[in-house]
Each structure stands twice: as C-alpha cells, then as structure tokens.
Design a protein around this motif. Structure first.
Motif, short mmCIF file in Angstrom:
data_model
loop_
_atom_site.label_atom_id
_atom_site.label_comp_id
_atom_site.label_asym_id
_atom_site.label_seq_id
_atom_site.Cartn_x
_atom_site.Cartn_y
_atom_site.Cartn_z
N MET A 128 0.84 -1.20 0.00
CA MET A 128 0.00 0.00 0.00
C MET A 128 0.87 1.25 0.00
SD MET A 128 -2.89 -1.02 2.80
CE MET A 128 -4.01 -2.38 2.48
N PHE A 129 1.90 1.21 0.80
CA PHE A 129 2.80 2.36 0.91
C PHE A 129 3.42 2.70 -0.45
CE2 PHE A 129 6.87 4.33 1.68
CZ PHE A 129 6.64 5.21 2.72
N ILE A 130 3.92 1.69 -1.17
CA ILE A 130 4.61 2.01 -2.43
C ILE A 130 3.64 2.33 -3.56
CG2 ILE A 130 6.75 0.79 -1.87
CD1 ILE A 130 5.95 -1.42 -3.73
N ARG A 131 2.36 1.94 -3.42
CA ARG A 131 1.36 2.36 -4.41
C ARG A 131 0.80 3.74 -4.11
NH1 ARG A 131 -3.12 -0.31 -4.40
NH2 ARG A 131 -2.66 -1.69 -2.65
N GLY A 132 1.32 4.41 -3.10
CA GLY A 132 0.88 5.77 -2.79
C GLY A 132 -0.40 5.84 -2.00
N LYS A 133 -0.87 4.70 -1.48
CA LYS A 133 -2.12 4.67 -0.71
C LYS A 133 -1.86 5.05 0.74
CE LYS A 133 -4.28 3.09 -4.27
NZ LYS A 133 -5.13 4.01 -5.02
N LYS A 134 -2.93 5.47 1.41
CA LYS A 134 -2.88 5.69 2.86
C LYS A 134 -3.54 4.49 3.53
CE LYS A 134 -2.88 10.71 2.87
NZ LYS A 134 -2.90 11.03 1.43
N PHE A 135 -3.18 4.22 4.78
CA PHE A 135 -3.65 2.99 5.42
C PHE A 135 -3.74 3.15 6.93
CE2 PHE A 135 0.65 2.14 6.72
CZ PHE A 135 1.41 2.70 5.71
N ILE A 136 -4.61 2.31 7.50
CA ILE A 136 -4.69 2.15 8.96
C ILE A 136 -4.61 0.66 9.24
CG2 ILE A 136 -6.09 2.46 11.03
CD1 ILE A 136 -7.27 4.95 9.80
N GLY A 137 -3.76 0.29 10.17
CA GLY A 137 -3.60 -1.12 10.49
C GLY A 137 -3.50 -1.37 11.99
N ARG A 138 -3.91 -2.56 12.36
CA ARG A 138 -3.76 -3.01 13.76
C ARG A 138 -3.17 -4.41 13.73
NH1 ARG A 138 -6.83 0.27 17.18
NH2 ARG A 138 -8.14 1.69 15.95
N PHE A 139 -2.12 -4.64 14.49
CA PHE A 139 -1.44 -5.93 14.51
C PHE A 139 -1.25 -6.39 15.94
CE2 PHE A 139 -0.36 -3.88 10.56
CZ PHE A 139 -0.41 -4.90 9.63
N TRP A 140 -1.63 -7.63 16.19
CA TRP A 140 -1.48 -8.24 17.51
C TRP A 140 -0.34 -9.25 17.44
CZ3 TRP A 140 -5.95 -6.38 15.53
CH2 TRP A 140 -6.79 -5.64 16.38
N PHE A 141 0.71 -9.00 18.22
CA PHE A 141 1.90 -9.85 18.23
C PHE A 141 1.93 -10.74 19.46
CE2 PHE A 141 3.51 -6.57 15.39
CZ PHE A 141 4.44 -7.21 14.59
N LEU A 142 2.52 -11.93 19.31
CA LEU A 142 2.90 -12.70 20.49
C LEU A 142 4.09 -12.03 21.17
CD1 LEU A 142 2.64 -16.46 19.37
CD2 LEU A 142 0.95 -15.02 20.56
N GLU A 143 4.40 -12.54 22.37
CA GLU A 143 5.50 -11.98 23.15
C GLU A 143 6.84 -12.07 22.40
OE1 GLU A 143 5.53 -13.93 26.94
OE2 GLU A 143 6.00 -12.10 28.02
N LEU A 153 -6.21 -4.43 8.45
CA LEU A 153 -5.46 -3.49 7.63
C LEU A 153 -6.37 -3.00 6.52
CD1 LEU A 153 -2.73 -2.15 6.86
CD2 LEU A 153 -2.23 -4.22 5.54
N ALA A 154 -6.45 -1.69 6.34
CA ALA A 154 -7.33 -1.14 5.31
C ALA A 154 -6.73 0.13 4.72
CB ALA A 154 -8.70 -0.83 5.90
N GLU A 155 -6.94 0.31 3.42
CA GLU A 155 -6.62 1.58 2.79
C GLU A 155 -7.68 2.59 3.20
OE1 GLU A 155 -4.70 -0.36 -1.28
OE2 GLU A 155 -6.24 1.21 -1.44
N VAL A 156 -7.25 3.85 3.35
CA VAL A 156 -8.19 4.92 3.69
C VAL A 156 -7.94 6.10 2.76
CG1 VAL A 156 -8.44 4.21 6.10
CG2 VAL A 156 -6.66 5.86 5.48
N ASP A 157 -8.96 6.95 2.60
CA ASP A 157 -8.81 8.11 1.72
C ASP A 157 -8.06 9.24 2.41
OD1 ASP A 157 -10.12 6.94 -0.40
OD2 ASP A 157 -12.09 7.57 0.32
N SER A 158 -8.24 9.36 3.73
CA SER A 158 -7.54 10.42 4.46
C SER A 158 -7.23 9.93 5.86
CB SER A 158 -8.38 11.68 4.51
OG SER A 158 -9.58 11.42 5.19
N LEU A 159 -6.30 10.62 6.50
CA LEU A 159 -5.88 10.23 7.86
C LEU A 159 -6.20 11.35 8.84
CD1 LEU A 159 -2.48 8.57 6.98
CD2 LEU A 159 -4.43 7.45 8.05
#
Ligand code: 6U4
Ligand code: NA
Ligand code: NA
Length: 159
Positions: A128-143, A153-159
């Motif tokens: 998404m970043f290299i295609r010039g899109k904006k994005f909002i993401g949430r990631f849950w990691f193990l320890e 993870l989703a592309e958005v029109d504005s932030l």
C-alpha cells in the motif's frame, strides 16, 4: 485506560520513489532490524515535527516537508502498552545521510525490501505504501515480537 505510546516512523524516498532509506537499528526496541526512522513524540511537538526531529537525530537528513501515509497500532501479548505509530514519507530533504549512534542507514529498492530483517507487519502494509495509498492497520503480536496472531489493515482516503 491502558497505557498508550505515540511514535513516528518516517521513510525518505529518492525523488522518483524508486528507493527508500532504511536504518539498521543498533540499540533498543527493534535492535538489529531494518526500519524507517522514528521514535517517541515529545510533549511540546506535533507528530510531524517529531518525525522530522527523529529523522535528523537518526540519519542526519533534514526533511523540508513530510507526507502522512498511515497509522499503525501494535499490541503485544502480556504487555498493556498500545503503540500508535504514525507513518510518513519525505521526498524533500536536505543533507547527506550519516550513520548515527542509533541507526546505520542504507538505501533499498522499494521492490527489494529486506523483509526477513524487518518487523513482520511491514511486508503487509508496504505494498500500500509504495502504491501511494494511505492505510490504517492493527497488529497483535505474540511476546516473541515476531508472530502476528491477528491483523486488521485497510486503505483509507484520508488520515
Ligand atoms: P529512545 O529511547 O530515544 O532511543 P525513541 O527513538 O524515542 O527511543 P524508539 O526508537 O524506541 O523510540 O521507537 C521505536 C521505533 O520503532 C519507532 O520508529 C516505531 C517503530 N516501530 C515499533 N514497532 C514497530 C512495528 N511493529 N513495525 C514497524 N515499526 C515499528 O515497522
Ligand atoms: Na528511535
Ligand atoms: Na527519541
């Protein structure tokens, strides 16, 4: 409310956006990983000012303007702290990059990223970043800070 940490992450791109400057982090959180530049936002500064300051502290480049690209939330198993990371790029910067105490910078092709030496979420949102899109993401990691057990993870029109 749970503790919340506001952080920045900024990627200098060369003018045709074919290459990106990453830094090999030499200490602290994310040590030995390649990443953009960034860190904690300080109380008296805006988020974009924090990104500009951290870029200079860690790479010696001085950004004249920055573009908001994304917001990422990271949650780690057995850690109450939510990380809210504001992602930027810059194509207008001055100075020569230099290695600093925190980062050893190196240019990479945007299609030739060292994902096996980066945070695991990066390969998810980088397209998404290299295609010039904006994005909002949430990631849950193990320890282990490697395994992602859930993501949004989703592309958005504005932030
Ligand atoms: P000090 O205490 O000054 O060395 P500071 O530079 O303020 O620390 P630091 O380097 O710990 O903060 O900031 C963490 C950096 O790592 C920020 O740029 C955000 C980035 N980061 C954290 N989790 C990440 C993740 N899952 N994926 C990613 N970047 C992440 O791409
Ligand atoms: Na930092
Ligand atoms: Na800092």
């Amino acid at each position: 409310s749970k503790p919340h940490r506001l952080l920045t992450l900024i990627f200098p791109l060369n003018p045709p956006r074919a290459q990106v400057l990453l830094g090999l982090k030499k200490r602290g959180f994310g040590q030995n990983k390649y990443n953009g530049f960034g860190g904690k936002v300080e109380p008296q500064e805006s988020i974009s000012q924090g990104a500009i300051r951290e870029l200079t502290e860690e790479s010696c480049l001085r950004a004249r303007s920055v573009n908001k690209r994304g917001v990422l939330f990271f949650y780690f198993e057995n850690d109450p702290v939510t990380m809210e990371v504001h992602v930027f790029d810059t194509v207008e910067y001055e100075g020569e990059w230099e290695e600093t105490e925190e980062m050893a910078p190196k240019w990479f092709g945007v299609g030739d990223m060292p994902f096996d030496r980066m945070w695991k979420d990066d390969e998810r949102w980088w397209p998404m970043f290299i295609r010039g899109k904006k994005f909002i993401g949430r990631f849950w990691f193990l320890e282990d800070q490697v395994t992602i057990v859930r993501e949004e993870l989703a592309e958005v029109d504005s932030l």
